[in-house]
Write a protein that holds these residues in place. Structure first.
Motif, PDB file in Angstrom:
ATOM      1  N   ALA A 169      12.253  -6.592   1.816  1.00 38.57           N
ATOM      2  CA  ALA A 169      11.874  -5.841   0.807  1.00 38.57           C
ATOM      3  C   ALA A 169      12.110  -4.219   0.940  1.00 38.57           C
ATOM      4  O   ALA A 169      11.399  -3.667   1.661  1.00 38.57           O
ATOM      5  CB  ALA A 169      10.407  -6.108   0.384  1.00 38.57           C
ATOM      6  N   PRO A 170      13.268  -3.623   0.085  1.00 35.23           N
ATOM      7  CA  PRO A 170      13.282  -2.425   0.012  1.00 35.23           C
ATOM      8  C   PRO A 170      12.532  -2.035  -0.911  1.00 35.23           C
ATOM      9  O   PRO A 170      11.798  -2.580  -1.691  1.00 35.23           O
ATOM     10  CB  PRO A 170      14.962  -2.182  -0.194  1.00 35.23           C
ATOM     11  CG  PRO A 170      15.170  -3.227  -0.912  1.00 35.23           C
ATOM     12  CD  PRO A 170      14.157  -4.583  -0.363  1.00 35.23           C
ATOM     13  N   SER A 171      12.405  -0.669  -1.054  1.00 33.49           N
ATOM     14  CA  SER A 171      11.440  -0.063  -2.431  1.00 33.49           C
ATOM     15  C   SER A 171      12.243  -0.443  -3.604  1.00 33.49           C
ATOM     16  O   SER A 171      13.345  -0.727  -3.675  1.00 33.49           O
ATOM     17  CB  SER A 171      11.495   1.634  -2.267  1.00 33.49           C
ATOM     18  OG  SER A 171      12.807   1.877  -1.983  1.00 33.49           O
TER      19      SER A 171
ATOM     20  N   GLY B 201      21.752  -1.606  -6.651  1.00 33.84           N
ATOM     21  CA  GLY B 201      22.972  -1.008  -6.421  1.00 33.84           C
ATOM     22  C   GLY B 201      22.779  -0.556  -5.067  1.00 33.84           C
ATOM     23  O   GLY B 201      23.354   0.751  -5.075  1.00 33.84           O
ATOM     24  N   ARG B 202      22.454  -1.065  -3.907  1.00 32.11           N
ATOM     25  CA  ARG B 202      22.304  -0.412  -2.829  1.00 32.11           C
ATOM     26  C   ARG B 202      23.359  -0.678  -1.968  1.00 32.11           C
ATOM     27  O   ARG B 202      23.915  -1.771  -1.911  1.00 32.11           O
ATOM     28  CB  ARG B 202      21.105  -1.065  -2.043  1.00 32.11           C
ATOM     29  CG  ARG B 202      20.728  -0.491  -0.676  1.00 32.11           C
ATOM     30  CD  ARG B 202      19.525  -1.330  -0.279  1.00 32.11           C
ATOM     31  NE  ARG B 202      19.046  -1.253   1.107  1.00 32.11           N
ATOM     32  CZ  ARG B 202      17.874  -0.359   1.393  1.00 32.11           C
ATOM     33  NH1 ARG B 202      17.233   0.253   0.341  1.00 32.11           N
ATOM     34  NH2 ARG B 202      17.613   0.024   2.502  1.00 32.11           N
ATOM     35  N   PRO B 203      24.023   0.320  -1.144  1.00 31.49           N
ATOM     36  CA  PRO B 203      25.146   0.203  -0.058  1.00 31.49           C
ATOM     37  C   PRO B 203      24.860  -0.865   0.796  1.00 31.49           C
ATOM     38  O   PRO B 203      23.827  -1.064   1.371  1.00 31.49           O
ATOM     39  CB  PRO B 203      25.302   1.534   0.453  1.00 31.49           C
ATOM     40  CG  PRO B 203      24.384   2.710  -0.362  1.00 31.49           C
ATOM     41  CD  PRO B 203      23.360   1.664  -1.233  1.00 31.49           C
TER      42      PRO B 203
ATOM     43  N   ALA C 120      24.256   8.243  11.326  1.00 29.70           N
ATOM     44  CA  ALA C 120      22.702   8.169  11.035  1.00 29.70           C
ATOM     45  C   ALA C 120      22.220   6.936  11.963  1.00 29.70           C
ATOM     46  O   ALA C 120      22.478   5.829  12.011  1.00 29.70           O
ATOM     47  CB  ALA C 120      22.651   7.568   9.503  1.00 29.70           C
ATOM     48  N   ALA C 121      21.118   7.242  12.319  1.00 35.43           N
ATOM     49  CA  ALA C 121      20.149   6.541  13.320  1.00 35.43           C
ATOM     50  C   ALA C 121      19.807   5.371  12.442  1.00 35.43           C
ATOM     51  O   ALA C 121      19.644   4.070  12.632  1.00 35.43           O
ATOM     52  CB  ALA C 121      19.180   7.158  14.334  1.00 35.43           C
ATOM     53  N   SER C 122      19.122   5.971  11.038  1.00 36.77           N
ATOM     54  CA  SER C 122      18.736   4.997  10.120  1.00 36.77           C
ATOM     55  C   SER C 122      19.701   5.243   8.903  1.00 36.77           C
ATOM     56  O   SER C 122      19.675   6.324   8.284  1.00 36.77           O
ATOM     57  CB  SER C 122      17.456   5.593   9.770  1.00 36.77           C
ATOM     58  OG  SER C 122      16.820   4.589   8.938  1.00 36.77           O
TER      59      SER C 122
ATOM     60  N   GLU D 265       0.867  -1.213   0.037  1.00 38.22           N
ATOM     61  CA  GLU D 265       0.122  -0.249  -0.067  1.00 38.22           C
ATOM     62  C   GLU D 265       1.042   1.328  -0.016  1.00 38.22           C
ATOM     63  O   GLU D 265       0.252   2.354  -0.177  1.00 38.22           O
ATOM     64  CB  GLU D 265      -0.992  -0.209   1.069  1.00 38.22           C
ATOM     65  CG  GLU D 265      -0.349  -0.014   2.567  1.00 38.22           C
ATOM     66  CD  GLU D 265       0.022  -1.084   3.114  1.00 38.22           C
ATOM     67  OE1 GLU D 265       0.581  -2.122   2.431  1.00 38.22           O
ATOM     68  OE2 GLU D 265       0.279  -1.191   4.371  1.00 38.22           O
ATOM     69  N   THR D 266       2.127   1.200   0.262  1.00 37.21           N
ATOM     70  CA  THR D 266       2.827   2.371   0.256  1.00 37.21           C
ATOM     71  C   THR D 266       3.737   2.527  -0.917  1.00 37.21           C
ATOM     72  O   THR D 266       3.219   3.469  -1.719  1.00 37.21           O
ATOM     73  CB  THR D 266       4.065   2.146   1.357  1.00 37.21           C
ATOM     74  OG1 THR D 266       4.709   0.915   1.181  1.00 37.21           O
ATOM     75  CG2 THR D 266       3.482   2.143   2.830  1.00 37.21           C
ATOM     76  N   VAL D 267       4.537   1.581  -1.378  1.00 38.47           N
ATOM     77  CA  VAL D 267       5.304   1.674  -2.506  1.00 38.47           C
ATOM     78  C   VAL D 267       5.665   0.232  -2.890  1.00 38.47           C
ATOM     79  O   VAL D 267       5.379  -0.665  -2.250  1.00 38.47           O
ATOM     80  CB  VAL D 267       6.494   2.411  -2.633  1.00 38.47           C
ATOM     81  CG1 VAL D 267       6.318   3.991  -2.043  1.00 38.47           C
ATOM     82  CG2 VAL D 267       7.663   1.770  -1.530  1.00 38.47           C
ATOM     83  N   TYR D 268       6.061  -0.176  -4.385  1.00 37.94           N
ATOM     84  CA  TYR D 268       6.435  -1.346  -4.730  1.00 37.94           C
ATOM     85  C   TYR D 268       7.574  -1.946  -3.629  1.00 37.94           C
ATOM     86  O   TYR D 268       8.612  -1.040  -3.754  1.00 37.94           O
ATOM     87  CB  TYR D 268       6.740  -1.413  -6.072  1.00 37.94           C
ATOM     88  CG  TYR D 268       5.287  -1.840  -6.949  1.00 37.94           C
ATOM     89  CD1 TYR D 268       4.396  -0.812  -6.954  1.00 37.94           C
ATOM     90  CD2 TYR D 268       4.957  -2.902  -7.424  1.00 37.94           C
ATOM     91  CE1 TYR D 268       3.181  -1.090  -7.566  1.00 37.94           C
ATOM     92  CE2 TYR D 268       3.933  -3.211  -8.041  1.00 37.94           C
ATOM     93  CZ  TYR D 268       3.003  -2.053  -8.330  1.00 37.94           C
ATOM     94  OH  TYR D 268       1.677  -2.437  -8.844  1.00 37.94           O
ATOM     95  N   GLY D 269       7.632  -2.969  -3.310  1.00 36.83           N
ATOM     96  CA  GLY D 269       8.856  -3.430  -2.547  1.00 36.83           C
ATOM     97  C   GLY D 269       9.758  -4.596  -3.621  1.00 36.83           C
ATOM     98  O   GLY D 269       8.848  -5.315  -4.494  1.00 36.83           O
TER      99      GLY D 269
HETATM  100  O1  TXA Z   1       7.018   1.151   2.768  1.00 36.66           O
HETATM  101  C1  TXA Z   1       8.262   0.835   2.904  1.00 36.66           C
HETATM  102  O2  TXA Z   1       8.603   0.824   3.969  1.00 36.66           O
HETATM  103  C2  TXA Z   1       8.686   0.169   1.858  1.00 36.66           C
HETATM  104  C3  TXA Z   1       7.878  -1.105   1.210  1.00 36.66           C
HETATM  105  C4  TXA Z   1       8.510  -1.992   0.369  1.00 36.66           C
HETATM  106  O3  TXA Z   1       7.556  -1.909   2.591  1.00 36.66           O
HETATM  107  N1  TXA Z   1      10.131  -0.336   1.882  1.00 36.66           N
HETATM  108  C5  TXA Z   1      11.002   0.478   1.919  1.00 36.66           C
HETATM  109  O4  TXA Z   1      12.286  -0.030   2.094  1.00 36.66           O
HETATM  110  O5  TXA Z   1      10.893   1.710   1.856  1.00 36.66           O
HETATM  111  P1  TXA Z   1      13.731   0.964   1.992  1.00 36.66           P
HETATM  112  O6  TXA Z   1      14.642  -0.122   2.210  1.00 36.66           O
HETATM  113  O7  TXA Z   1      13.591   1.660   0.949  1.00 36.66           O
HETATM  114  O8  TXA Z   1      13.718   2.007   3.216  1.00 36.66           O
HETATM  115  C6  TXA Z   1      14.106   1.171   4.554  1.00 36.66           C
HETATM  116  C7  TXA Z   1      14.540   2.328   5.769  1.00 36.66           C
HETATM  117  C8  TXA Z   1      15.945   2.839   5.137  1.00 36.66           C
HETATM  118  O9  TXA Z   1      15.990   4.157   5.301  1.00 36.66           O
HETATM  119  C9  TXA Z   1      16.842   1.947   6.181  1.00 36.66           C
HETATM  120  O10 TXA Z   1      18.013   2.618   6.364  1.00 36.66           O
HETATM  121  C10 TXA Z   1      15.715   2.057   7.368  1.00 36.66           C
HETATM  122  O11 TXA Z   1      14.535   1.854   6.938  1.00 36.66           O
HETATM  123  N2  TXA Z   1      16.112   0.961   8.171  1.00 36.66           N
HETATM  124  C11 TXA Z   1      15.979  -0.471   7.923  1.00 36.66           C
HETATM  125  N3  TXA Z   1      16.381  -1.162   8.857  1.00 36.66           N
HETATM  126  C12 TXA Z   1      16.931  -0.326   9.977  1.00 36.66           C
HETATM  127  C13 TXA Z   1      17.491  -0.567  11.068  1.00 36.66           C
HETATM  128  N4  TXA Z   1      17.695  -1.674  11.773  1.00 36.66           N
HETATM  129  N5  TXA Z   1      17.836   0.349  11.958  1.00 36.66           N
HETATM  130  C14 TXA Z   1      17.644   1.818  11.332  1.00 36.66           C
HETATM  131  N6  TXA Z   1      17.070   2.089  10.180  1.00 36.66           N
HETATM  132  C15 TXA Z   1      16.503   0.972   9.346  1.00 36.66           C
END
Ligand code: TXA
Ligand code: MG
Length: 360
Positions: free
Chosen positions: A162-164, A54-56, A248-250, A31-35
């Protein structure tokens, strides 16, 4: 690699699940974005996500599960407040449905953020591979509400990292076409579920410290979380760039993000002044509906000035569409107020613009 185009049929859902069980990457709507999903417990499968995007390697992934019970093996311990975010009574088993001793019951929307656009960060168990958490000792968990994401999770029977599903750094995909623009030929399949109803990524809430901390704003707002959790801190990184030497916390917040190839600049002003600035510069406008009558440059309206839900839904499509049009070498985005869901829109635009804000 030929990327299979799958749609919302039982056979295609089964195909997506079997590819995932076999260690492949499949783009799935939420419902947010495609994963871009892969088996979260399979290191080789997760490595394919990092390669395709190409994700770090130090940017951790969100793990998607069906219900609160499925979170348990992935964390050290499930804090009581997670149960409150899901429901006061029991665990969510189906979309917005509770299993109670009397049978199934629909949840009132206001108490249930699970399933929904919320990710929580908790100390991880040994079951979560380091590649998923980017080497951190925590893991981000989310229970998506989208029926197709849930159908795939149910069929596959595994937690899905699943990241975006975009190339690292570019705007997140809100339809299957966006996914293919970035990922065609690099992933096994994309499951087309139409357009995402929310359009910005989930709210990320860390529950790993003493006070809950909002790391990334989304459709579940800080105000809503405070109603359930009491105090919720908002990370300074939501509205500002990291200063040198700050960690970065995230980890995702330290990278250039959500940015099209065309540079973006952010403006906060009345429709008249915004349009006047646009007219004096060689740009395209990502604008509010109210601005259109004043604008004489190519524009994409992403919603009314105070319609933050529409802005969230159309933001990434607007950035991608203007980028592809190539009409001008600059995108001038009209920024919403950073309140409610507007905070999520503002946060993404800030990063897309590399923190270039003009007060006209
Ligand atoms: O809506 C969403 O969250 C989408 C759908 C597909 O579920 N996913 C998404 O994933 O946006 P991504 O990977 O694009 O973003 C995840 C974020 C990143 O900023 C990452 O650094 C943070 O969440 N993150 C993930 N695990 C973490 C952790 N253990 N500690 C801190 N930040 C974290
Ligand atoms: Mg992303």
């Amino acid at each position: 690699m030929q990327t299979e185009r799958l749609t919302n049929t039982p056979a295609h859902i089964a195909r997506a699940a079997s590819l995932l069980r076999a260690g492949e990457c499949v783009a799935v709507p939420t419902e947010t974005v495609y994963g871009l999903a892969a088996n979260a417990l399979d290191v080789a499968a997760v490595a394919k996500i990092f390669a395709a995007k190409g994700r770090p390697a130090d940017n951790p992934l969100i793990v998607h599960v069906l219900c609160v019970e499925d979170m348990m093996p992935l964390v050290k311990e499930l804090p009581e407040c997670v149960k409150r975010l899901a429901s006061p009574l029991a665990y969510v088993t189906e979309q917005n449905t509770l299993r109670t001793p009397q049978g199934y019951k629909r949840l009132p929307k206001s108490v249930a953020f699970f399933p929904g656009p919320l990710s929580v960060i908790l100390p991880k168990s040994a079951a979560v591979p380091d590649i998923v958490s980017g080497g951190l000792d925590t893991v981000a968990l989310r229970i998506p509400a989208h029926p197709l994401a849930r159908a795939v999770l149910r069929e596959a029977g595994i937690p899905l990292a699943a990241p975006s599903a975009n190339r690292s750094g570019s705007p997140s995909p809100t339809c299957a076409g966006h996914v293919l623009d970035d990922m065609d030929g690099k992933i096994a399949a994309v499951l087309d579920g139409g357009e995402c109803s929310i359009g910005v990524e989930s709210t990320v809430l860390s529950l790993a410290g003493d006070v809950p901390e909002l790391l990334r704003p989304g459709a579940v707002t800080a105000e809503q979380l405070r109603e359930v959790l009491g105090e919720v801190r908002i990370s300074s990184a939501v509205l500002s760039d990291l200063s040198d030497g700050e960690t970065a916390a995230s980890p995702g917040m330290k990278y250039r993000h959500y940015a099209p190839k065309t540079p973006v600049v952010l403006l906060r002003d009345s429709s008249e002044s915004y349009a006047a600035w646009c007219g004096a510069n060689d740009c395209m406008a990502l604008c509010f509906a109210e601005d259109a009558q004043y604008l004489r440059v190519p524009c994409f309206c992403y919603g009314g000035r105070e319609d933050y839900d529409a802005q969230a839904r159309l933001l990434f499509d607007g950035l991608r569409t203007l980028d592809e049009s190539g009409f001008a070498p600059l995108i001038a985005a009209h920024a919403p107020e950073p309140i409610g869901v507007g905070l999520a829109v503002y946060n993404r635009l800030l990063r897309a613009a590399g923190f270039r804000i003009l007060d006209v």
